[in-house]
Design an enzyme around this catalytic site. Structure first.
Site, PDB file in Angstrom:
ATOM      1  N   GLY A 256      35.742  39.312  35.839  1.00 23.45           N
ATOM      2  CA  GLY A 256      35.052  40.179  34.887  1.00 23.45           C
ATOM      3  C   GLY A 256      34.796  39.412  33.601  1.00 23.45           C
ATOM      4  O   GLY A 256      34.775  38.172  33.593  1.00 23.45           O
ATOM      5  N   SER A 257      34.625  40.141  32.524  1.00 22.79           N
ATOM      6  CA  SER A 257      34.276  39.495  31.260  1.00 22.79           C
ATOM      7  C   SER A 257      35.479  38.755  30.666  1.00 22.79           C
ATOM      8  O   SER A 257      36.640  39.097  30.941  1.00 22.79           O
ATOM      9  CB  SER A 257      33.795  40.557  30.270  1.00 22.79           C
TER      10      SER A 257
ATOM     11  N   GLU B 150      26.982  35.599  26.457  1.00 20.45           N
ATOM     12  CA  GLU B 150      26.574  35.963  27.815  1.00 20.45           C
ATOM     13  C   GLU B 150      25.776  37.262  27.763  1.00 20.45           C
ATOM     14  O   GLU B 150      26.293  38.307  27.370  1.00 20.45           O
ATOM     15  CB  GLU B 150      27.817  36.147  28.694  1.00 20.45           C
TER      16      GLU B 150
ATOM     17  N   GLY C   5      39.376  39.815  30.472  1.00 21.96           N
ATOM     18  CA  GLY C   5      40.319  38.840  31.030  1.00 21.96           C
ATOM     19  C   GLY C   5      41.465  38.573  30.057  1.00 21.96           C
ATOM     20  O   GLY C   5      42.644  38.523  30.439  1.00 21.96           O
TER      21      GLY C   5
ATOM     22  N   LYS D 285      40.959  47.825  42.181  1.00 22.10           N
ATOM     23  CA  LYS D 285      40.320  48.694  41.179  1.00 22.10           C
ATOM     24  C   LYS D 285      38.884  48.214  41.066  1.00 22.10           C
ATOM     25  O   LYS D 285      38.583  47.232  40.391  1.00 22.10           O
ATOM     26  CB  LYS D 285      41.037  48.536  39.833  1.00 22.10           C
TER      27      LYS D 285
HETATM   28  P1  NAD Z   1      34.267  43.899  32.674  1.00 19.14           P
HETATM   29  O1  NAD Z   1      35.191  42.857  32.190  1.00 19.14           O
HETATM   30  O2  NAD Z   1      33.750  44.906  31.723  1.00 19.14           O
HETATM   31  O3  NAD Z   1      34.946  44.735  33.860  1.00 19.14           O
HETATM   32  C1  NAD Z   1      35.561  44.101  34.943  1.00 19.14           C
HETATM   33  C2  NAD Z   1      36.642  45.012  35.498  1.00 19.14           C
HETATM   34  O4  NAD Z   1      37.638  45.192  34.488  1.00 19.14           O
HETATM   35  C3  NAD Z   1      36.131  46.408  35.860  1.00 19.14           C
HETATM   36  O5  NAD Z   1      36.787  46.853  37.022  1.00 19.14           O
HETATM   37  C4  NAD Z   1      36.543  47.232  34.664  1.00 19.14           C
HETATM   38  O6  NAD Z   1      36.748  48.591  34.978  1.00 19.14           O
HETATM   39  C5  NAD Z   1      37.846  46.574  34.263  1.00 19.14           C
HETATM   40  N1  NAD Z   1      38.156  46.792  32.845  1.00 19.14           N
HETATM   41  C6  NAD Z   1      37.285  46.990  31.819  1.00 19.14           C
HETATM   42  N2  NAD Z   1      37.968  47.193  30.672  1.00 19.14           N
HETATM   43  C7  NAD Z   1      39.279  47.135  30.964  1.00 19.14           C
HETATM   44  C8  NAD Z   1      40.476  47.269  30.199  1.00 19.14           C
HETATM   45  N3  NAD Z   1      40.449  47.537  28.888  1.00 19.14           N
HETATM   46  N4  NAD Z   1      41.660  47.115  30.833  1.00 19.14           N
HETATM   47  C9  NAD Z   1      41.708  46.862  32.170  1.00 19.14           C
HETATM   48  N5  NAD Z   1      40.617  46.748  32.940  1.00 19.14           N
HETATM   49  C10 NAD Z   1      39.413  46.868  32.347  1.00 19.14           C
HETATM   50  O7  NAD Z   1      33.092  43.115  33.414  1.00 19.14           O
HETATM   51  P2  NAD Z   1      31.772  43.704  34.059  1.00 19.14           P
HETATM   52  O8  NAD Z   1      30.870  44.121  32.955  1.00 19.14           O
HETATM   53  O9  NAD Z   1      32.117  44.686  35.115  1.00 19.14           O
HETATM   54  O10 NAD Z   1      31.192  42.413  34.812  1.00 19.14           O
HETATM   55  C11 NAD Z   1      30.494  41.429  34.156  1.00 19.14           C
HETATM   56  C12 NAD Z   1      31.373  40.251  33.806  1.00 19.14           C
HETATM   57  O11 NAD Z   1      31.998  39.724  34.976  1.00 19.14           O
HETATM   58  C13 NAD Z   1      30.568  39.110  33.244  1.00 19.14           C
HETATM   59  O12 NAD Z   1      31.230  38.584  32.118  1.00 19.14           O
HETATM   60  C14 NAD Z   1      30.553  38.100  34.375  1.00 19.14           C
HETATM   61  O13 NAD Z   1      30.339  36.781  33.967  1.00 19.14           O
HETATM   62  C15 NAD Z   1      31.878  38.301  34.995  1.00 19.14           C
HETATM   63  N6  NAD Z   1      31.916  37.756  36.370  1.00 19.14           N
HETATM   64  C16 NAD Z   1      32.599  36.581  36.604  1.00 19.14           C
HETATM   65  C17 NAD Z   1      32.632  36.015  37.887  1.00 19.14           C
HETATM   66  C18 NAD Z   1      33.375  34.716  38.165  1.00 19.14           C
HETATM   67  O14 NAD Z   1      33.628  34.427  39.325  1.00 19.14           O
HETATM   68  N7  NAD Z   1      33.727  33.945  37.158  1.00 19.14           N
HETATM   69  C19 NAD Z   1      31.969  36.663  38.934  1.00 19.14           C
HETATM   70  C20 NAD Z   1      31.298  37.857  38.665  1.00 19.14           C
HETATM   71  C21 NAD Z   1      31.278  38.395  37.372  1.00 19.14           C
END
Ligand code: NAD
Length: 507
Positions: A252-253, A409, A257, A199
């Site tokens: 992701g965030s 962040e 998570g 996804k």
């Molecule tokens: P996000 O958490 O908003 O989204 C990440 C993924 O989760 C996307 O595919 C999104 O569609 C999905 N998602 C969003 N809401 C959801 C829900 N309610 N239920 C299920 N899935 C959902 O993150 P973002 O804004 O796309 O990316 C930025 C974040 O990613 C930052 O916090 C960054 O630090 C983190 N990140 C971490 C790493 C790592 O290796 N630790 C690497 C890259 C990015």
């Protein structure tokens, strides 16, 4: 599959009059389920807007729960069918190598898709494509070098510990490294024989769809790789709650998570691997061996990818005795990171992924000033005339540990500078965060370096450098940066489970 796919890649890219936006019209934007490009069941599509210029690139299939279910069932069928998981390791290796070749050869298309879709400079995007091919090769190469174990039991038994694939792995990823981050998970998951459903982030689905198209050219069995573009709250959630998904590998965030942990608890207790956010410090002690280098790498650590990097060096902690020198050089560095056209090969700072993210970053900048920090550099939207979403490299000084710009962040090119007077104070400040992804310390003293590295609550510690790594080294966080680790041979363990077989030896 999109009907426009009649043009070959070479024809498309060799037409100079064709703008990048026009080029993109020829690459897939449907969901990829069970070896075919298909519409969402509902027929819904969402706009894919380029942050480079604000233009609409295309409309992408918007998968809902039903589409996710189709993809998971296809993945399950493929897994149960055994064509992939039971293939000779050498066979899987050959296919993944072939895919890596195709990715590398496709660097022009994939690079342009990444830049147009999420705004990163083309030079960085091309590097990301080559890195992704390298990651795939690394895990393909490892497939036939992972051994099981024989247990140290008595003479009346032969006991085996063997590693088996998990089954169906759901991969949910962000937009900041739209090819590399999914590949960190896809490559070990596929190498170990799993089927996957990816996804992608709704902001940047195009390069993974193109990857699926490349996968059609190699002999990856139908259903082993599926891609379900769509929104997190719908498609991501459906994957997280699906009873037939054995594991979620999430980047992701931190906020999202945590949701995946609840999805697992509310469904089938699937494994959840989390790589989340960060607020990483770069700590420059008074005995820094090369102040110029320390500032340069810290600036790169926060301005590269427009600060949209999980391990961005978003906090600079500097000893008060060298603060002014550091700030002076920081201003010079910021000058070299002015936003430019992401499609120009010399551009270092591109666009924010979308208007929402740009506004979020600008809100934080306004908040920093309201909180009493001093805006030392930048702080404004840039290149507004292009219609795209750009923010100047921004530096705040006089930052207090309690301020939100020091704690949250921002995920943009915004650096918060704090000063300290002792090593103990620096370590306390470095660890004073809910996150624990990365941290750097700059010192000439090997004892201090080790003491600091031990004291840092962080999954990655850099000494006299920032953001260095290698495929052979794990990457992941402590605390609310998530406990998972991507990369290195250890990542193969993320996608396998251990089976114990006890064989009694009869007389
Ligand atoms: P996000 O958490 O908003 O989204 C990440 C993924 O989760 C996307 O595919 C999104 O569609 C999905 N998602 C969003 N809401 C959801 C829900 N309610 N239920 C299920 N899935 C959902 O993150 P973002 O804004 O796309 O990316 C930025 C974040 O990613 C930052 O916090 C960054 O630090 C983190 N990140 C971490 C790493 C790592 O290796 N630790 C690497 C890259 C990015």
């Amino acid at each position: 599959m999109s009907e426009e796919r009649t043009l070959t890649q070479a024809e498309d890219l060799s037409t100079p009059a064709r703008s990048p936006v026009a080029q993109i019209a020829h690459w897939p934007r449907d969901a990829f389920i069970d070896g075919r490009f298909v519409d969402a069941v509902s027929g819904a599509r969402f706009e894919c807007v380029s942050p480079v210029s604000g233009e609409i690139l295309c409309h992408v299939a918007e998968c809902g729960a039903e589409d996710v279910d189709r993809a998971v069932r296809a993945a399950r069928r493929a897994f149960e069918g055994g064509a992939w998981r039971n293939a000779e390791p050498q066979g899987r290796k050959t296919i993944l190598f072939a895919l890596a070749e195709l990715i590398e050869a496709d660097v022009d298309v994939l690079g342009t898709l990444i830049t147009m879709d999420m705004g990163k400079p083309i030079t960085d995007a091309r590097e990301e494509v080559l890195d992704a091919a390298g990651t795939l090769r690394y895990y393909a190469e490892a497939i036939d070098k992972v051994y099981g174990e024989v247990g140290p039991t008595g003479p009346s038994a032969l006991t085996l510990m063997t590693r088996e694939p998990l089954g169906v792995v759901g991969i949910v990823v962000p937009w900041n490294y739209p090819l590399d981050v999914p590949m960190w998970k896809l490559a070990p998951a596929l190498a170990t024989g799993n089927s996957v459903v990816v996804k992608p982030a709704e902001q940047s689905p195009l390069c993974i769809l193109r990857l699926a198209e490349l996968a059609l050219q190699v002999e990856l069995p139908q259903g082993v790789l599926n891609v379900v573009p769509g929104f997190g709250e719908v498609a991501g959630k459906a994957l997280g709650l699906h009873m037939e998904v054995d594991k979620i590998a999430f980047t992701g965030s931190t906020e999202v998570g945590k949701l995946f942990l609840t999805y697992a608890g509310a469904s089938n207790m699937k494994g959840v691997q989390l790589e989340c956010g960060g607020k990483s410090p770069s700590v420059i002690l008074s005995d820094v061996p090369d102040l110029e280098l320390a500032v340069e790498e810290t600036a790169t650590g926060i301005f590269v990818n427009a600060g949209q990097m999980c391990n961005a060096s978003s906090r600079l902690l500097v000893h008060e005795s060298i603060r002014d020198q550091v700030l002076e050089r920081l201003a010079q560095q910021a000058e070299q990171w002015q936003p430019g056209d992401p499609l120009h090969p010399d551009t270092r700072l591109g666009a924010m992924v979308d208007e929402r993210q740009m506004e979020r970053v600008l809100d934080y900048i306004r908040l920093g000033s309201r909180e009493g920090a001093e805006l030392y550099n930048g702080g404004h939207r840039a290149r507004e005339e292009t219609g795209g979403f750009y923010v100047e490299p921004t530096v705040f000084t006089g930052v207090d540990a309690g301020m939100r710009i020091a704690r949250e962040e921002i995920f943009g090119p915004v650096l918060a500078v704090q000063s300290f007077s002792s090593e103990e104070e620096a370590l306390r400040a470095a660890n004073d965060t809910a996150y624990g992804l990365s941290a750097a310390v700059w010192t000439s003293d090997v004892n201090k370096a080790h003491r600091f590295a031990r004291g840092l609550s962080s999954g990655t510690v850099y000494v006299n450098c920032y953001d260095y790594g290698d495929l052979s080294l794990p990457f992941g966080g402590y605390k609310q940066s998530g406990g998972g680790r991507d990369l290195s041979v250890h990542a193969l363990e993320n996608y396998t489970q251990v089976k114990m077989t006890y064989i009694r030896l009869l007389d």
